[in-house]
Scaffold this motif. Structure first.
Motif, PDB file in Angstrom:
ATOM      1  N   LEU A  80       0.835  -1.199   0.000  1.00 17.30           N
ATOM      2  CA  LEU A  80       0.000   0.000   0.000  1.00 17.30           C
ATOM      3  C   LEU A  80       0.870   1.248   0.000  1.00 17.30           C
ATOM      4  O   LEU A  80       1.775   1.383   0.826  1.00 17.30           O
ATOM      5  N   TYR A  81       0.606   2.136  -0.943  1.00 20.45           N
ATOM      6  CA  TYR A  81       1.268   3.430  -1.023  1.00 20.45           C
ATOM      7  C   TYR A  81       0.262   4.502  -0.628  1.00 20.45           C
ATOM      8  O   TYR A  81      -0.922   4.390  -0.943  1.00 20.45           O
ATOM      9  N   LEU A  93       9.506   6.169  -4.383  1.00 22.26           N
ATOM     10  CA  LEU A  93       8.889   6.835  -5.531  1.00 22.26           C
ATOM     11  C   LEU A  93       9.187   6.053  -6.805  1.00 22.26           C
ATOM     12  O   LEU A  93       8.298   5.813  -7.620  1.00 22.26           O
ATOM     13  N   GLU A  94      10.427   5.638  -6.969  1.00 27.49           N
ATOM     14  CA  GLU A  94      10.793   4.874  -8.164  1.00 27.49           C
ATOM     15  C   GLU A  94      10.035   3.555  -8.238  1.00 27.49           C
ATOM     16  O   GLU A  94       9.580   3.157  -9.306  1.00 27.49           O
ATOM     17  N   GLN A  95       9.850   2.878  -7.098  1.00 26.33           N
ATOM     18  CA  GLN A  95       9.069   1.640  -7.066  1.00 26.33           C
ATOM     19  C   GLN A  95       7.626   1.912  -7.471  1.00 26.33           C
ATOM     20  O   GLN A  95       7.048   1.187  -8.280  1.00 26.33           O
ATOM     21  N   PHE A  96       7.049   2.971  -6.922  1.00 27.73           N
ATOM     22  CA  PHE A  96       5.665   3.317  -7.225  1.00 27.73           C
ATOM     23  C   PHE A  96       5.483   3.603  -8.710  1.00 27.73           C
ATOM     24  O   PHE A  96       4.527   3.127  -9.333  1.00 27.73           O
ATOM     25  N   LEU A  97       6.400   4.338  -9.297  1.00 26.23           N
ATOM     26  CA  LEU A  97       6.272   4.715 -10.703  1.00 26.23           C
ATOM     27  C   LEU A  97       6.383   3.508 -11.633  1.00 26.23           C
ATOM     28  O   LEU A  97       5.934   3.563 -12.775  1.00 26.23           O
ATOM     29  N   LEU A  98       6.940   2.409 -11.144  1.00 23.68           N
ATOM     30  CA  LEU A  98       7.080   1.207 -11.965  1.00 23.68           C
ATOM     31  C   LEU A  98       5.916   0.230 -11.792  1.00 23.68           C
ATOM     32  O   LEU A  98       5.864  -0.793 -12.473  1.00 23.68           O
ATOM     33  N   GLU A  99       4.991   0.539 -10.898  1.00 18.64           N
ATOM     34  CA  GLU A  99       3.860  -0.367 -10.668  1.00 18.64           C
ATOM     35  C   GLU A  99       3.055  -0.541 -11.955  1.00 18.64           C
ATOM     36  O   GLU A  99       2.814   0.413 -12.680  1.00 18.64           O
ATOM     37  N   LYS A 100       2.637  -1.767 -12.226  1.00 16.65           N
ATOM     38  CA  LYS A 100       1.923  -2.082 -13.464  1.00 16.65           C
ATOM     39  C   LYS A 100       0.415  -2.200 -13.288  1.00 16.65           C
ATOM     40  O   LYS A 100      -0.335  -2.131 -14.237  1.00 16.65           O
ATOM     41  N   GLY A 101      -0.042  -2.422 -12.069  1.00 15.44           N
ATOM     42  CA  GLY A 101      -1.469  -2.582 -11.856  1.00 15.44           C
ATOM     43  C   GLY A 101      -1.776  -2.558 -10.376  1.00 15.44           C
ATOM     44  O   GLY A 101      -0.878  -2.646  -9.545  1.00 15.44           O
ATOM     45  N   MET A 112       6.113  16.974 -12.365  1.00 11.65           N
ATOM     46  CA  MET A 112       5.253  15.941 -12.936  1.00 11.65           C
ATOM     47  C   MET A 112       5.602  15.652 -14.399  1.00 11.65           C
ATOM     48  O   MET A 112       5.508  14.509 -14.835  1.00 11.65           O
ATOM     49  N   SER A 113       6.036  16.647 -15.151  1.00 12.23           N
ATOM     50  CA  SER A 113       6.397  16.381 -16.549  1.00 12.23           C
ATOM     51  C   SER A 113       7.533  15.363 -16.632  1.00 12.23           C
ATOM     52  O   SER A 113       7.522  14.477 -17.480  1.00 12.23           O
ATOM     53  N   GLU A 114       8.502  15.446 -15.726  1.00  8.41           N
ATOM     54  CA  GLU A 114       9.599  14.470 -15.695  1.00  8.41           C
ATOM     55  C   GLU A 114       9.099  13.105 -15.244  1.00  8.41           C
ATOM     56  O   GLU A 114       9.524  12.071 -15.769  1.00  8.41           O
ATOM     57  N   ILE A 115       8.206  13.097 -14.277  1.00  9.02           N
ATOM     58  CA  ILE A 115       7.650  11.832 -13.801  1.00  9.02           C
ATOM     59  C   ILE A 115       6.889  11.144 -14.935  1.00  9.02           C
ATOM     60  O   ILE A 115       7.044   9.948 -15.163  1.00  9.02           O
ATOM     61  N   PHE A 116       6.091  11.909 -15.677  1.00 14.93           N
ATOM     62  CA  PHE A 116       5.341  11.330 -16.791  1.00 14.93           C
ATOM     63  C   PHE A 116       6.279  10.773 -17.857  1.00 14.93           C
ATOM     64  O   PHE A 116       6.018   9.718 -18.417  1.00 14.93           O
TER      65      PHE A 116
END
Length: 185
Positions: free
Chosen positions: A35-36, A59-67, A89-93
């Motif tokens: 849970l995040y 943050l890096e783990q969260f951004l790689l979540e697939k579902g 956010m533009s970099e995150i996207f």
């Protein structure tokens, strides 16, 4: 707002929150039940936690979540800024692989709100309250979000939605009434 995120759709959820400039807390549970809790201020991630984890790797783990499943509660937030610099956010996207044309896009006019309300209304009359789930699922399949939905893909969306109506008579009614509703927008 809550629901499920299928493979690769997390960037679109974040983009939707960003475009609407929402403030609140996004709870996200991945398929492994991690849970995040993501604090968002005017569409931007400002803080992220997960059972006492609070660092850049999270943050890096969260951004790689697939579902997974999510819920977003719109509320004022009062959390300390992250101890590390969270990128814009533009970099995150970009890091999440969102197409460049989506990152810099501006929400469409009021037309999209009226369009989706008309589609939802007609579908609800025929199959009931599950209509919102079907519409959101089809948007995810198309890699689109309501606020950025291109007019040139309306017919494709209507066809995908009508394929979910099991009764041919109701399917014809849906196609006819939605076509008429779109003309009147």
């Amino acid at each position: 707002m809550k629901g499920f995120i299928s493979e690769g759709r997390l960037p679109y959820l974040l983009l939707n929150l960003y475009l609407k400039q929402l403030t609140g807390v996004l709870f996200f549970k991945n398929p492994s039940n991690k849970l995040y809790r993501i604090y968002i201020d005017k569409g931007n991630i400002v803080y992220l936690t997960s059972v006492s984890e609070k660092d850049k790797a999270l943050l890096e783990q969260f951004l790689l979540e697939k579902g997974g499943e999510y819920s977003f509660t719109q509320q004022p937030i009062s959390v300390v800024q992250s101890t590390f610099q969270i990128p814009p956010m533009s970099e995150i996207f970009q890091q999440m692989g969102l197409p460049k044309e989506k990152i810099g896009a501006k929400p469409k006019s009021n037309f999209n709100g009226r369009l989706f309300e008309a589609i939802r209304w007609e579908l609800t009359k025929l199959i009931g309250p599950i209509s919102s789930v079907i519409i959101n699922d089809k948007l995810i399949e198309m890699g689109e979000i309501k606020d950025l939905f291109p007019r040139e893909r309306i017919q494709e969306l209507v066809e995908m939605i009508s394929a979910e109506i099991p009764d041919d008579n109701r399917k014809n009614i849906f196609n006819k009434t939605v076509k008429e509703a779109i003309k009147n927008l």
